[in-house]
Enzyme design. Structure first.
Site, short mmCIF file in Angstrom:
data_model
loop_
_atom_site.label_atom_id
_atom_site.label_comp_id
_atom_site.label_asym_id
_atom_site.label_seq_id
_atom_site.Cartn_x
_atom_site.Cartn_y
_atom_site.Cartn_z
N LEU A 1 1.88 5.48 -11.47
CA LEU A 1 1.10 4.61 -10.59
C LEU A 1 -0.01 3.86 -11.33
O LEU A 1 -0.87 4.47 -11.96
CB LEU A 1 0.48 5.47 -9.48
CG LEU A 1 -0.28 4.72 -8.40
CD1 LEU A 1 0.67 3.94 -7.51
CD2 LEU A 1 -1.12 5.68 -7.57
N ASP A 2 0.03 2.53 -11.22
CA ASP A 2 -1.00 1.64 -11.78
C ASP A 2 -1.17 1.81 -13.30
O ASP A 2 -2.26 1.54 -13.84
CB ASP A 2 -2.36 1.86 -11.07
CG ASP A 2 -2.33 1.36 -9.63
OD1 ASP A 2 -1.57 0.42 -9.33
OD2 ASP A 2 -3.06 1.92 -8.79
N HIS B 1 -3.50 -5.37 -9.09
CA HIS B 1 -4.38 -4.23 -8.77
C HIS B 1 -5.83 -4.67 -8.91
O HIS B 1 -6.18 -5.31 -9.91
CB HIS B 1 -4.07 -3.07 -9.72
CG HIS B 1 -4.91 -1.87 -9.45
ND1 HIS B 1 -4.67 -1.02 -8.40
CD2 HIS B 1 -6.02 -1.40 -10.06
CE1 HIS B 1 -5.58 -0.07 -8.37
NE2 HIS B 1 -6.41 -0.28 -9.38
N LEU C 1 5.70 3.86 -4.56
CA LEU C 1 7.16 3.76 -4.64
C LEU C 1 7.71 4.79 -5.62
O LEU C 1 7.11 5.04 -6.67
CB LEU C 1 7.54 2.34 -5.09
CG LEU C 1 7.10 1.25 -4.09
CD1 LEU C 1 7.06 -0.11 -4.77
CD2 LEU C 1 8.00 1.24 -2.87
N MET D 1 0.80 -1.24 0.00
CA MET D 1 0.00 0.00 0.00
C MET D 1 0.82 1.28 0.00
O MET D 1 0.28 2.36 0.25
CB MET D 1 -0.96 0.00 1.19
CG MET D 1 -1.97 -1.13 1.18
SD MET D 1 -2.96 -1.25 -0.33
CE MET D 1 -3.98 0.22 -0.14
N GLN E 1 -10.35 -14.27 -8.14
CA GLN E 1 -9.65 -14.24 -9.43
C GLN E 1 -8.19 -13.80 -9.27
O GLN E 1 -7.31 -14.28 -9.99
CB GLN E 1 -10.39 -13.33 -10.41
CG GLN E 1 -11.80 -13.79 -10.72
CD GLN E 1 -11.83 -15.24 -11.15
OE1 GLN E 1 -11.10 -15.65 -12.04
NE2 GLN E 1 -12.68 -16.04 -10.50
N1 NHR Z 1 4.50 2.51 -7.12
C1 NHR Z 1 4.71 2.88 -8.37
N2 NHR Z 1 5.70 3.73 -8.61
N3 NHR Z 1 3.96 2.43 -9.41
C2 NHR Z 1 2.95 1.58 -9.18
O1 NHR Z 1 2.24 1.15 -10.21
C3 NHR Z 1 2.67 1.17 -7.86
C4 NHR Z 1 3.48 1.64 -6.83
C5 NHR Z 1 3.26 1.28 -5.49
C6 NHR Z 1 2.19 0.49 -5.18
C7 NHR Z 1 0.11 -0.73 -5.79
C8 NHR Z 1 -1.11 0.19 -6.00
C9 NHR Z 1 -2.39 -0.62 -6.20
O2 NHR Z 1 -2.36 -1.71 -6.76
C10 NHR Z 1 1.34 0.02 -6.19
C11 NHR Z 1 1.58 0.34 -7.53
C12 NHR Z 1 -0.88 2.32 -2.86
C13 NHR Z 1 -1.49 3.49 -3.26
C14 NHR Z 1 -1.59 4.67 -2.32
O3 NHR Z 1 -2.23 5.66 -2.63
C15 NHR Z 1 -2.00 3.56 -4.55
C16 NHR Z 1 -1.86 2.48 -5.42
C17 NHR Z 1 -1.23 1.30 -5.00
C18 NHR Z 1 -0.75 1.23 -3.72
N4 NHR Z 1 -0.95 4.61 -1.13
C19 NHR Z 1 -0.89 5.68 -0.13
C20 NHR Z 1 0.47 6.40 -0.18
O4 NHR Z 1 0.48 7.58 0.21
C21 NHR Z 1 -1.04 5.13 1.26
C22 NHR Z 1 -2.34 4.42 1.45
C23 NHR Z 1 -2.37 3.59 2.74
O5 NHR Z 1 -1.35 3.41 3.40
O6 NHR Z 1 -3.45 3.04 3.01
O7 NHR Z 1 1.50 5.77 -0.52
O8 NHR Z 1 -3.50 -0.11 -5.87
C1 GAR Z 2 -6.01 -7.24 -2.90
O1 GAR Z 2 -7.32 -7.13 -3.38
C2 GAR Z 2 -5.07 -6.42 -3.77
O2 GAR Z 2 -5.37 -6.46 -5.13
C3 GAR Z 2 -5.32 -5.05 -3.22
O3 GAR Z 2 -5.47 -5.19 -1.83
C4 GAR Z 2 -5.89 -6.53 -1.54
C5 GAR Z 2 -4.84 -7.17 -0.69
O4 GAR Z 2 -5.27 -8.41 -0.23
N1 GAR Z 2 -4.21 -4.18 -3.51
C6 GAR Z 2 -4.32 -2.87 -3.44
O5 GAR Z 2 -5.37 -2.32 -3.22
C7 GAR Z 2 -3.03 -2.12 -3.62
N2 GAR Z 2 -3.26 -0.75 -3.40
P1 GAR Z 2 -4.21 -9.46 0.36
O6 GAR Z 2 -3.36 -8.72 1.37
O7 GAR Z 2 -5.09 -10.48 1.05
O8 GAR Z 2 -3.43 -10.02 -0.78
#
Ligand code: NHR
Ligand code: GAR
Length: 217
Positions: free
Chosen positions: A144-145, A109, A93, A90, A173
């Site tokens: 991101l994503d 995702h 990066l 979460m 899935q």
């Molecule tokens: N980093 C990069 N550079 N590119 C991606 O595609 C990334 C990544 C880091 C994580 C997972 C992503 C998801 O699948 C992922 C993809 C966290 C956030 C977020 O907003 C958004 C997308 C994803 C993961 N995080 C907050 C932050 O400020 C914190 C949120 C929390 O701690 O609950 O980093 O959804």
């Molecule tokens: C999963 O649904 C994953 O796709 C999602 O969080 C859940 C984690 O479940 N990822 C994100 O939302 C990344 N931002 P898990 O910890 O049981 O694998």
């Protein structure tokens, strides 16, 4: 066998699906470590119970995102992985981190990208009245994503769904497609070249999964 490090933030059910696939021999990979950015991530206990080494790099201990990224990269590189897998991780990066693992960093995702990048995907899908939702495995890029897509699975949105029921249908899935994508990478059938996903043997449409229940109704 390739060496894989998994990054988690919470429950770790996707991590568990990868551990199970590796254990059963369905996934020719050695899961050498599980890292979390939160000390309370319950998936750490699951990994330990499976005999997989774990470590925590707590983002709250760092003054900046860059310092967290650097510490996380050091902890990852300690395991000398061929592939790094984000599984419910979460923290966003930074560019330097992502570049360091270019072509060997995957994320799952919980939406059919490019719809709904970011957080709260199931809530947003319901709010939009979506009829088809799903999940996406993609290579991670700084954007991101928005990295190159490896595999997607689709599920129906059903009348009466709430965030929890929809999330559970998508998660089932996720547990199919993530071991599949990691297996393709482990077998060197999947790679990133010039920013594009390349399959070295034809996947015969296997990179698009429609959940069986989608056919009903
Ligand atoms: N980093 C990069 N550079 N590119 C991606 O595609 C990334 C990544 C880091 C994580 C997972 C992503 C998801 O699948 C992922 C993809 C966290 C956030 C977020 O907003 C958004 C997308 C994803 C993961 N995080 C907050 C932050 O400020 C914190 C949120 C929390 O701690 O609950 O980093 O959804
Ligand atoms: C999963 O649904 C994953 O796709 C999602 O969080 C859940 C984690 O479940 N990822 C994100 O939302 C990344 N931002 P898990 O910890 O049981 O694998």
């Amino acid at each position: 066998m390739i060496r894989v490090v998994i990054l988690i933030s919470g429950r770790g059910s996707n991590m568990a699906s990868l551990l199970a696939a590796a254990d059963s021999g369905a996934l020719p990979a050695h899961i050498v470590g599980v890292l979390a950015n939160r000390p309370d991530a319950s998936g750490l206990n699951t990994a330990s119970a499976c005999g997989v080494p774990t470590a925590v790099v707590d983002h709250r201990q760092f003054a900046s995102r860059e310092e967290f990224d650097t510490a996380m990269a050091a902890a990852i590189d300690h395991f000398a992985p061929d592939l790094v897998v984000l599984a419910g991780f979460m923290r966003i990066l930074g560019e330097a981190f992502v570049r360091h693992y270019q072509g060997r960093l995957l994320n799952i995702h919980p939406s059919l990208l490019p719809s709904f990048p970011g957080l709260h995907t199931h809530r947003r899908a319901l709010a939009e009245g979506l009829r088809i939702h799903g999940c996406t495995v993609h290579f991670v890029t700084p954007d991101l994503d928005h990295g190159p897509i490896v595999v997607q699975a689709a599920v129906p949105v059903l009348d009466g769904d709430d965030e929890a029921t929809l999330a559970a249908r998508v998660l089932a899935q996720e547990h199919r497609v993530y071991p599949l994508a990691v297996r393709w990478f482990a077998e060197a059938r999947l790679r990133l070249a010039d920013g594009r996903v390349v399959f070295d043997s034809p996947q015969d449409g296997a990179a698009a999964l429609i959940a069986p229940q989608a056919a009903g109704g």
